[in-house]
Design a protein around this motif. Structure first.
Motif, PDB file in Angstrom:
ATOM      1  N   PRO A  82       0.820  -1.222   0.000  1.00 27.33           N
ATOM      2  CA  PRO A  82       0.000   0.000   0.000  1.00 27.33           C
ATOM      3  C   PRO A  82       0.850   1.267   0.000  1.00 27.33           C
ATOM      4  N   ASP A  83       0.427   2.227  -0.805  1.00 27.27           N
ATOM      5  CA  ASP A  83       1.135   3.502  -0.887  1.00 27.27           C
ATOM      6  C   ASP A  83       1.290   4.124   0.493  1.00 27.27           C
ATOM      7  N   GLY A  84       2.464   4.676   0.727  1.00 27.34           N
ATOM      8  CA  GLY A  84       2.699   5.368   1.985  1.00 27.34           C
ATOM      9  C   GLY A  84       3.008   4.459   3.153  1.00 27.34           C
ATOM     10  N   HIS A  85       3.173   3.165   2.899  1.00 26.02           N
ATOM     11  CA  HIS A  85       3.474   2.226   3.974  1.00 26.02           C
ATOM     12  C   HIS A  85       4.757   1.455   3.679  1.00 26.02           C
ATOM     13  N   HIS A  86       5.475   1.178   4.733  1.00 29.38           N
ATOM     14  CA  HIS A  86       6.596   0.255   4.665  1.00 29.38           C
ATOM     15  C   HIS A  86       6.034  -1.125   4.984  1.00 29.38           C
ATOM     16  N   CYS A  87       6.276  -2.090   4.106  1.00 27.47           N
ATOM     17  CA  CYS A  87       5.607  -3.386   4.202  1.00 27.47           C
ATOM     18  C   CYS A  87       6.617  -4.503   4.445  1.00 27.47           C
ATOM     19  N   PHE A  88       6.298  -5.349   5.415  1.00 29.74           N
ATOM     20  CA  PHE A  88       7.200  -6.421   5.802  1.00 29.74           C
ATOM     21  C   PHE A  88       6.403  -7.711   5.969  1.00 29.74           C
ATOM     22  N   TYR A  89       6.905  -8.770   5.362  1.00 29.39           N
ATOM     23  CA  TYR A  89       6.245 -10.071   5.419  1.00 29.39           C
ATOM     24  C   TYR A  89       7.168 -11.105   6.052  1.00 29.39           C
ATOM     25  N   ARG A  90       6.568 -12.033   6.794  1.00 34.14           N
ATOM     26  CA  ARG A  90       7.288 -13.216   7.266  1.00 34.14           C
ATOM     27  C   ARG A  90       6.456 -14.420   6.869  1.00 34.14           C
ATOM     28  N   ASP A  91       6.931 -15.118   5.844  1.00 28.79           N
ATOM     29  CA  ASP A  91       6.190 -16.248   5.296  1.00 28.79           C
ATOM     30  C   ASP A  91       6.555 -17.534   6.025  1.00 28.79           C
ATOM     31  N   ALA A  92       5.693 -18.530   5.879  1.00 29.61           N
ATOM     32  CA  ALA A  92       6.016 -19.869   6.354  1.00 29.61           C
ATOM     33  C   ALA A  92       7.017 -20.494   5.388  1.00 29.61           C
ATOM     34  N   SER A  93       8.092 -21.039   5.941  1.00 29.17           N
ATOM     35  CA  SER A  93       9.079 -21.725   5.094  1.00 29.17           C
ATOM     36  C   SER A  93       8.903 -23.232   5.158  1.00 29.17           C
ATOM     37  N   SER A  94       8.205 -23.713   6.178  1.00 25.62           N
ATOM     38  CA  SER A  94       8.015 -25.154   6.343  1.00 25.62           C
ATOM     39  C   SER A  94       6.892 -25.691   5.454  1.00 25.62           C
ATOM     40  N   LYS A  95       5.985 -24.816   5.055  1.00 22.43           N
ATOM     41  CA  LYS A  95       4.837 -25.234   4.254  1.00 22.43           C
ATOM     42  C   LYS A  95       4.321 -24.031   3.492  1.00 22.43           C
ATOM     43  N   LYS A  96       4.489 -24.019   2.188  1.00 20.68           N
ATOM     44  CA  LYS A  96       4.093 -22.868   1.393  1.00 20.68           C
ATOM     45  C   LYS A  96       2.572 -22.704   1.387  1.00 20.68           C
ATOM     46  N   GLY A  97       2.154 -21.437   1.344  1.00 23.48           N
ATOM     47  CA  GLY A  97       0.722 -21.147   1.320  1.00 23.48           C
ATOM     48  C   GLY A  97       0.045 -21.370   2.649  1.00 23.48           C
ATOM     49  N   TYR A  98       0.843 -21.294   3.728  1.00 23.76           N
ATOM     50  CA  TYR A  98       0.346 -21.612   5.063  1.00 23.76           C
ATOM     51  C   TYR A  98       0.748 -20.493   6.011  1.00 23.76           C
ATOM     52  N   SER A  99      -0.114 -20.205   6.977  1.00 28.18           N
ATOM     53  CA  SER A  99       0.213 -19.255   8.036  1.00 28.18           C
ATOM     54  C   SER A  99       0.715 -17.935   7.443  1.00 28.18           C
ATOM     55  N   GLY A 100       1.783 -17.376   7.998  1.00 27.69           N
ATOM     56  CA  GLY A 100       2.349 -16.125   7.482  1.00 27.69           C
ATOM     57  C   GLY A 100       1.791 -14.902   8.182  1.00 27.69           C
ATOM     58  N   VAL A 101       2.683 -13.940   8.459  1.00 25.03           N
ATOM     59  CA  VAL A 101       2.295 -12.688   9.107  1.00 25.03           C
ATOM     60  C   VAL A 101       2.928 -11.517   8.364  1.00 25.03           C
ATOM     61  N   ALA A 102       2.393 -10.323   8.628  1.00 26.24           N
ATOM     62  CA  ALA A 102       2.907  -9.131   7.955  1.00 26.24           C
ATOM     63  C   ALA A 102       2.647  -7.900   8.813  1.00 26.24           C
ATOM     64  N   ILE A 103       3.424  -6.865   8.551  1.00 26.51           N
ATOM     65  CA  ILE A 103       3.217  -5.560   9.177  1.00 26.51           C
ATOM     66  C   ILE A 103       3.350  -4.495   8.106  1.00 26.51           C
ATOM     67  N   TYR A 104       2.366  -3.570   8.076  1.00 26.77           N
ATOM     68  CA  TYR A 104       2.436  -2.362   7.245  1.00 26.77           C
ATOM     69  C   TYR A 104       2.556  -1.180   8.201  1.00 26.77           C
TER      70      TYR A 104
END
Length: 256
Positions: A50-72
């Motif tokens: 999103p415009d005007g936001h610093h975006c950070f993701y932490r994906d699941a590495s043990s199982k793709k398409g699973y869990s995952g968190v983020a901060i904007y």
């Protein structure tokens, strides 16, 4: 300062239902997402930055398409942390922390045990392992806002069908005792319960039947804060007008 916590149950699914249009109108300082269910390289569309936001993701590495968190975050953090030091937890993409001066905002996704005994036992291990970490944060001198889906209700006021769920994950006595120990004895502050002592609002509804329409819900999404932030709690809201996920976004406004 406005902080929003939201379990998207798939960030791409939530995007297709208009969550980013809604978020843009909220003018939040920080947005914490859980259960993104995507790898960052799958989120090339600009709407996921999103415009005007610093975006950070932490994906699941043990199982793709699973869990995952983020901060904007509107303001660029001084530091972003994505591991707590235990691989079984870290590899599922359940923690990300943004630090702004002496304030830490965490997006946290506590495991669910509803899929079976193996995952319930993992959830108990996570709870035991997290407790001293949370104690250390509490004693660190930093202000913490712990946003996320904790997958645990605290009391009868936090779930519609209290008696019938006593043996179900998320309402087990051991789980409730653990969370209530953090809040009632350790010193962490439940923002919603502080602002609405008698409130009976929910943040999650099963997709089965007409649970959402009939408000047969659970309050399992929280912003739990350190004691120094208690007096800065101004207001909070759970947004239900649109359905972006099986969870509803939870917003808290803090005095600057």
């Amino acid at each position: 300062m406005r902080i929003i916590s939201f379990n998207a149950n798939g960030i791409r699914s939530a995007a297709s239902k208009g969550v980013f249009d809604w978020l843009r109108a909220q003018r939040a300082d920080v947005v914490c997402l859980q259960e993104t269910k995507a790898q960052e390289d799958q989120l090339g569309d600009p709407q996921f930055r999103p415009d005007g936001h610093h975006c950070f993701y932490r994906d699941a590495s043990s199982k793709k398409g699973y869990s995952g968190v983020a901060i904007y975050a509107k303001r660029e953090p001084d530091e972003v942390l994505t591991t707590l030091g235990w691989e079984p937890f870290d590899n599922e993409g359940r923690y990300i922390e943004a630090r702004f001066g002496r304030l830490s905002v965490v997006s946290l996704y506590v495991p669910s045990g509803s899929s079976g005994e193996e995952r319930q036992q993992f959830k108990f291990k996570v709870m035991d392992w997290l407790a001293p970490i949370l104690d250390a944060w509490l004693g660190s001198g930093r202000d913490y806002v712990l946003c996320g889906d904790w997958n645990i209700v605290r009391s009868a006021k936090d779930i519609r069908n209290w008696k019938s769920n006593q043996k179900n994950s998320g309402c087990l006595p051991e789980e409730r005792a653990w969370l209530n120990e953090l809040v009632e004895r350790r010193g962490w502050v439940d923002s919603y319960r502080t602002l609405h002592p008698e409130g009976e609002d929910y943040t999650w509804w099963s997709n089965r039947g007409r649970a959402r329409e009939n408000d047969v819900g659970w309050r399992i999404d929280y912003q739990i804060v350190t004691p120094g932030l208690r007096e800065r709690l101004k207001s909070c809201s759970i947004y239900r007008a649109q359905r972006f996920s099986d969870h509803a976004p939870y917003t808290v406004d803090y005095a600057d």
